[in-house]
Enzyme design. Structure first.
Site, PDB file in Angstrom:
ATOM      1  N   GLY A   1       0.825  -1.207   0.000  1.00  0.00           N
ATOM      2  CA  GLY A   1       0.000   0.000   0.000  1.00  0.00           C
ATOM      3  C   GLY A   1       0.852   1.247   0.000  1.00  0.00           C
ATOM      4  O   GLY A   1       1.987   1.253   0.493  1.00  0.00           O
TER       5      GLY A   1
ATOM      6  N   GLY B   1       0.376   5.896  -0.127  1.00  0.00           N
ATOM      7  CA  GLY B   1      -0.495   7.055  -0.144  1.00  0.00           C
ATOM      8  C   GLY B   1       0.332   8.317   0.037  1.00  0.00           C
ATOM      9  O   GLY B   1       1.563   8.306  -0.088  1.00  0.00           O
ATOM     10  N   GLY B   2      -0.354   9.407   0.359  1.00  0.00           N
ATOM     11  CA  GLY B   2       0.325  10.681   0.480  1.00  0.00           C
ATOM     12  C   GLY B   2       1.269  10.771   1.657  1.00  0.00           C
ATOM     13  O   GLY B   2       2.169  11.622   1.675  1.00  0.00           O
TER      14      GLY B   2
ATOM     15  N   GLY C   1       3.055   8.019   2.875  1.00  0.00           N
ATOM     16  CA  GLY C   1       4.144   7.061   2.818  1.00  0.00           C
ATOM     17  C   GLY C   1       3.713   5.746   2.222  1.00  0.00           C
ATOM     18  O   GLY C   1       2.747   5.678   1.459  1.00  0.00           O
TER      19      GLY C   1
ATOM     20  N   THR D   1       3.386   1.220   2.808  1.00  0.00           N
ATOM     21  CA  THR D   1       3.260   0.105   3.751  1.00  0.00           C
ATOM     22  C   THR D   1       3.735  -1.170   3.073  1.00  0.00           C
ATOM     23  O   THR D   1       3.386  -1.449   1.918  1.00  0.00           O
ATOM     24  CB  THR D   1       1.797  -0.064   4.218  1.00  0.00           C
TER      25      THR D   1
ATOM     26  N   LYS E   1       5.526   0.361   8.106  1.00  0.00           N
ATOM     27  CA  LYS E   1       5.052   1.629   7.549  1.00  0.00           C
ATOM     28  C   LYS E   1       6.228   2.587   7.435  1.00  0.00           C
ATOM     29  O   LYS E   1       6.914   2.857   8.424  1.00  0.00           O
ATOM     30  CB  LYS E   1       3.955   2.236   8.425  1.00  0.00           C
TER      31      LYS E   1
ATOM     32  N   ASP F   1     -11.345   8.612  11.964  1.00  0.00           N
ATOM     33  CA  ASP F   1     -11.295   8.271  10.534  1.00  0.00           C
ATOM     34  C   ASP F   1     -11.856   6.876  10.279  1.00  0.00           C
ATOM     35  O   ASP F   1     -11.258   6.058   9.574  1.00  0.00           O
ATOM     36  CB  ASP F   1      -9.855   8.359  10.018  1.00  0.00           C
TER      37      ASP F   1
END
Length: 394
Positions: free
Chosen positions: A41, A43-44, A46, A48, A64, A162
């Protein structure tokens, strides 16, 4: 295989057992212990990786890597704070069997890393795509699994902030749901969980108190869980389940279009979770569990939201209470009031004298009609009282 952790490496995959990347020369282990094997995975904030812990018999772990796309000083400092906060929250909350445990948090080669328990499973958004929409029985099971997790974190003064389908994973080995991604979780002090600060959360799932004011309560998490539920029930995204012109959720209408429905009691629970105002929602996960068990919750009538043009439906007034008798106080005796009361008692409907018969040969002129509700006796008594009232009494 070993995966190179250098974000700029042109060819990250390396043969197993390699200590330094064959493409860029970067060291392939973290703290001479953790080794990444697959990118799972990004994203913005970092990336995983699925990793192995060589000090624990090559047990699986999740690595992570904090590598934010933003480079502005203020934003970078805030992102770093959020990454560190996730580690702190996992350290505090990881004792729960449905929250990943923290193994390590450290810096290496000017990049921050968080190593945690690897959850082998799929998130609920993937499950929705693979298996289709949830029915009421499956939704009740979901709430029965997730609400105790929220009880646990809220009792420790933490609000997740979240909650959405992507952050709830179904673990393959036992089917249990696991709550992940505490990067924006907020910790309060004492019994006050509201925190003013970062406007965190995902648009569509986060309630307005988070998006507008950066405040979060246990009821904020319950709202986000409610949005998650109606999305899984209908298969529709949150923006398709909310009528912004009418300022109301329309998930039941969407469900009806599909020829499906849930019980009125379960719908009432979800509606209360989805109320716009914090005070109109359940205040705790315990209350939701109790409502699901008892089945005694009335359909919701939302309060009027600030700025709304739609008035709230006023609650029915309480039944009229009998007027208590006035007890005379020493020194405050009102003789005129007493006389008027005595006169009035003689002309109550039960004691009223029969109308006089007209005399023979005389025509009785009817009295002019009085307006509806007019009480002539009451009017005369009030006139007498105003003329000889307390202002003229000795």
């Amino acid at each position: 295989m070993t995966y190179c952790l250098n974000p700029h490496c042109p060819n990250p995959p390396n043969p197993e057992g390699t200590k330094f990347c064959l493409s860029c020369g970067a060291k392939l282990t973290l703290r001479s212990r953790y080794r990444a094997v697959e990118l799972i995975g990004q994203g913005g904030m970092g990336r995983t990786f699925l990793g192995i812990d060589e000090d624990r018999l090559n047990a699986s772990c999740a690595i992570k890597q904090f590598f934010p796309a933003i480079q502005a000083t203020t934003a970078l400092a805030k992102a770093t704070e959020l990454f560190k906060r996730e580690a702190e929250q996992l350290l505090q909350l990881g004792e729960h069997p449905q929250i990943p445990s923290l193994y390590a948090y450290f810096e290496q080669e000017k990049r921050w890393y968080l190593v945690q328990e690897f959850i082998d499973g799929v998130n609920l958004l993937e499950e929705l795509k693979q298996q289709g929409t949830f029915d009421e029985a499956k939704m009740r099971a979901l709430l029965g699994d997730v609400l105790p997790i929220l009880q646990f974190i809220h009792q420790r003064q933490v609000v997740h902030r979240d909650i959405k389908p992507e952050n709830i994973l179904r673990r393959r080995r036992d089917g249990k749901l696991v709550l992940v991604d505490f990067g924006v979780a907020k910790q309060g002090s004492g019994t006050q969980l509201a925190q003013t600060g970062t406007r965190a959360g995902t648009q569509g799932y986060a309630p307005m108190e988070q998006l507008r004011g950066g405040q979060a309560y246990p009821a904020s998490d319950l709202y986000s869980l409610g949005v998650t539920c109606v999305q899984l029930l209908t298969g529709k995204m949150p923006e398709d389940l909310y009528d912004s012109m009418e300022a109301q959720w329309v998930w039941k209408a969407q469900l009806q279009k599909q020829g499906r429905a849930v019980s009125a009691q379960f719908a009432a629970v979800l509606d209360k979770m989805l109320q716009e105002l914090v005070r109109d929602r359940f205040s705790s996960a315990t209350e939701v569990l109790q409502a699901l068990a008892d089945g005694a919750i009335a359909p919701q009538t939302p309060s009027k939201a600030p700025g709304s043009n739609k008035p709230a439906i006023a609650p029915a007034p309480p039944p009229a209470q009998p007027t208590p008798k006035t007890v005379a106080q020493p020194g405050s005796f009102d003789a005129i009031a007493a006389d008027l009361a005595e006169i009035k008692s003689q002309f109550t409907p039960g004691n009223a004298p029969p109308p006089a018969k007209p005399q023979s040969g005389k025509t009785t002129t009817p009295s002019p009609a009085k307006p509806s509700g007019f009480d002539a006796l009451e009017a005369e008594l009030e006139s007498l009282k105003s003329e000889y009232g307390e202002s003229n009494s000795e």
